[in-house]
Design an enzyme around this catalytic site. Structure first.
Site, PDB file in Angstrom:
ATOM      1  N   SER A  15      18.354  37.681  19.680  1.00 49.46           N
ATOM      2  CA  SER A  15      18.174  38.099  21.070  1.00 49.46           C
ATOM      3  C   SER A  15      16.997  37.351  21.690  1.00 49.46           C
ATOM      4  O   SER A  15      16.184  37.929  22.419  1.00 49.46           O
ATOM      5  CB  SER A  15      17.951  39.609  21.177  1.00 49.46           C
ATOM      6  OG  SER A  15      18.213  40.052  22.495  1.00 49.46           O
TER       7      SER A  15
ATOM      8  N   LYS B 168      23.092  38.624  27.902  1.00 49.20           N
ATOM      9  CA  LYS B 168      23.280  37.377  27.156  1.00 49.20           C
ATOM     10  C   LYS B 168      24.739  37.134  26.789  1.00 49.20           C
ATOM     11  O   LYS B 168      25.102  36.012  26.435  1.00 49.20           O
ATOM     12  CB  LYS B 168      22.410  37.404  25.898  1.00 49.20           C
ATOM     13  CG  LYS B 168      20.919  37.317  26.239  1.00 49.20           C
ATOM     14  CD  LYS B 168      20.018  37.675  25.078  1.00 49.20           C
ATOM     15  CE  LYS B 168      18.564  37.565  25.517  1.00 49.20           C
ATOM     16  NZ  LYS B 168      17.688  38.522  24.864  1.00 49.20           N
TER      17      LYS B 168
ATOM     18  N   LYS C 189      26.951  42.733  21.293  1.00 47.51           N
ATOM     19  CA  LYS C 189      25.537  42.521  21.608  1.00 47.51           C
ATOM     20  C   LYS C 189      24.846  43.824  21.982  1.00 47.51           C
ATOM     21  O   LYS C 189      25.454  44.724  22.559  1.00 47.51           O
ATOM     22  CB  LYS C 189      25.408  41.525  22.787  1.00 47.51           C
ATOM     23  CG  LYS C 189      23.990  41.115  23.128  1.00 47.51           C
ATOM     24  CD  LYS C 189      23.409  40.163  22.107  1.00 47.51           C
ATOM     25  CE  LYS C 189      21.937  39.857  22.366  1.00 47.51           C
ATOM     26  NZ  LYS C 189      21.040  41.011  22.079  1.00 47.51           N
TER      27      LYS C 189
ATOM     28  N   SER D 200      19.548  43.149  27.470  1.00 41.35           N
ATOM     29  CA  SER D 200      19.962  41.929  26.761  1.00 41.35           C
ATOM     30  C   SER D 200      21.469  41.766  26.585  1.00 41.35           C
ATOM     31  O   SER D 200      21.905  40.719  26.113  1.00 41.35           O
ATOM     32  CB  SER D 200      19.294  41.862  25.381  1.00 41.35           C
ATOM     33  OG  SER D 200      18.004  41.316  25.508  1.00 41.35           O
TER      34      SER D 200
END
Length: 480
Positions: free
Chosen positions: A119, A62, A221, A59
């Site tokens: 997320s 992102k 993140k 993730s």
């Protein structure tokens, strides 16, 4: 004889310095990991381990989705208020996700917040389709941007980081991307350090455990898939100096945060022993390694370890395999060598184990941009859609009190339960809908409708069964 003893002492001293240096430069690891810490402004590498080894991004993908979207806003191709529509493709993404049904509209601003804090994989696709027209079109933009930034080890296939062949990056490339976000998008940087969001009744804390816990933490993140292990791109600022830390392949969500805190702490210390470290140059000049990414699936999700419900951390998984135990080992190695050379600080594992600093969640919602009473109304509407079965039952009973005198007695019995099923589609449209087994019977709105055709009941059952898997996974996922 005297010169021989002197030589032995020099050799012994050199060995002690070498061992102590290795304790800092290469902390003990239980499995494949990659670490990197750099200065945000200069790109100077302060510490690197496997930094140019290819890795599955999960993730942290992102971050590039956010970068491409925000660059499009800066160039005037859309705005934060632009309304985007959830497509069937977006709605079909695996958790973690918001779970909105196709046709739901959300602003770019709210989609970004949901994607970066929650997320949400569905919101990443919503943004991709809104900016690039399709997942493939947006992925092409992501790859073009990566090449432009000098991320030579990175390729993207989707905007959310769910497992896909060809979705690859490295710690080096992620540090380059983090520097680009700071350099190119200072006006939008708040998106990467929001402590929490509130959608209706649901509050979600940022999965990045450093936010609100580690002093000065201000980005970026987290990510996890079985093949990658637990990843984190983090940053923190202290005394005007900002550092970026990248951790890939940690054994748990707690461990990735501890590793990042250790890297940042050593970088900020900048003590008199820094001359012992070899010059590593800048992050852009690190030489890529030609190899295949390590696949940590068996270690992360095999054996006695349970696969997480999403691509983010889950405490029950993090507790298996002794995440905090490993942290103590590497912490003590650093403490042994650096004791007395920097101001004392709580161990990262202890610092990050507590609750985050109190903060007011940022409100996110569906529909167009709203303010004042319109925003309150939108919040209330989203909260009502998330109402638990108990709340819905109470409301239904209160609404039915006036008509009870005209209805048959014991309207909330078995027959009422049947009628409650016929009204269930109103609840299963939303992300927090509960399975049918959790729904408490509500009073019948119209007892005379009891003999309704069975087909009317069959329809909501199929709708519920479609929503149930996503809802159960979303409910099982902690806010970490």
């Amino acid at each position: 004889m005297h010169s021989f003893r002197l030589m032995l002492r020099k050799i012994s001293l050199s060995l002690i310095i070498l061992i102590a240096t290795l304790a800092i430069l290469t902390p003990r690891v239980a499995h494949a990991e990659a670490w990197l810490v750099v200065e945000a402004d200069s790109g100077k590498v302060l510490e690197a381990t496997n930094a140019t080894y290819p890795w599955y991004p999960a993730s942290v993908t992102k971050l590039m989705t956010a970068y491409v979207t925000l660059k499009a806003i800066k160039e005037g191709r859309l705005s934060l208020d632009t309304l985007l529509t959830v497509s069937p493709v977006a709605a079909s993404q695996s958790p973690a996700k918001m779970g909105f049904k196709p046709g739901t509209q959300v602003t770019v601003d709210n989609a970004l917040k949901m994607m970066l804090v929650r997320s949400a994989n569905d919101m990443a696709v919503v943004l991709a389709e809104g900016v690039g027209g399709s997942i493939d079109g947006f992925s092409a933009q992501m790859n073009q941007t990566a090449q432009k930034l000098g991320m030579t080890q990175t390729s993207y296939v989707n905007p959310n980081g769910l497992p896909a062949d060809g979705q690859i990056t490295s710690a080096r490339d992620l540090a380059i991307l983090a520097r680009a976000i700071i350099r190119d998008l200072p006006e939008f940087e708040y998106f990467v350090h929001i402590p929490s969001i509130r959608f209706g009744r649901r509050v979600t804390q940022n999965f990045n455990k450093l936010i609100g816990r580690y002093p000065g933490a201000d980005g970026f993140k987290t990510g996890f898939i079985c093949a990658s292990g637990y990843n984190l791109v983090a940053s923190a600022t202290r005394n005007g100096k900002r550092l970026i830390a990248v951790v890939l392949g940690a054994s748990s969500g707690q461990m990735r945060a501890v590793r990042a805190a250790q890297l940042l702490e050593r970088g900020f210390a900048n003590n008199s022993l820094s001359w012992l470290r070899p010059s590593l140059g800048t992050v852009d000049n690190l030489v890529p390694i030609d190899a295949s990414p390590p696949n940590l699936r068996d270690e992360m999700c095999g054996g006695k370890r349970h696969k997480p419900a999403s691509d983010e951390d889950e405490d029950t998984v993090a507790s298996n395999g002794g995440g905090t135990g490993s942290a103590s080992g590497s912490e003590s190695a650093v403490t042994f060598f650096a004791a007395g050379l920097q101001p004392p600080m709580a161990k990262p594992s202890e610092l990050l184990a507590g609750a985050p600093a109190p903060s007011e969640p940022i409100v996110v919602y569906t529909g167009p941009t709203r303010t004042g009473s319109a925003l309150i109304a939108a919040e209330t509407a989203d909260a009502d859609k998330q109402a638990t079965p108990r709340h819905r039952g109470k409301k239904a009973r209160l609404a039915d009190k006036k008509s009870d005198s005209a209805s048959e007695p014991k309207a909330d019995g078995k027959d009422a339960g049947k009628d409650a099923k016929s009204t269930e589609p109103k609840s299963v449209k939303h992300a927090n809908a509960k399975p049918d087994s959790a729904v408490k019977p509500a009073a019948a709105d119209k007892p005379v409708a009891k003999p309704a055709k069975p087909k009317a009941v069959a329809k909501p059952k199929s709708t519920t069964s479609e929503a149930k898997p996503a809802d159960q996974k979303t409910a099982a996922e902690p806010h970490t």
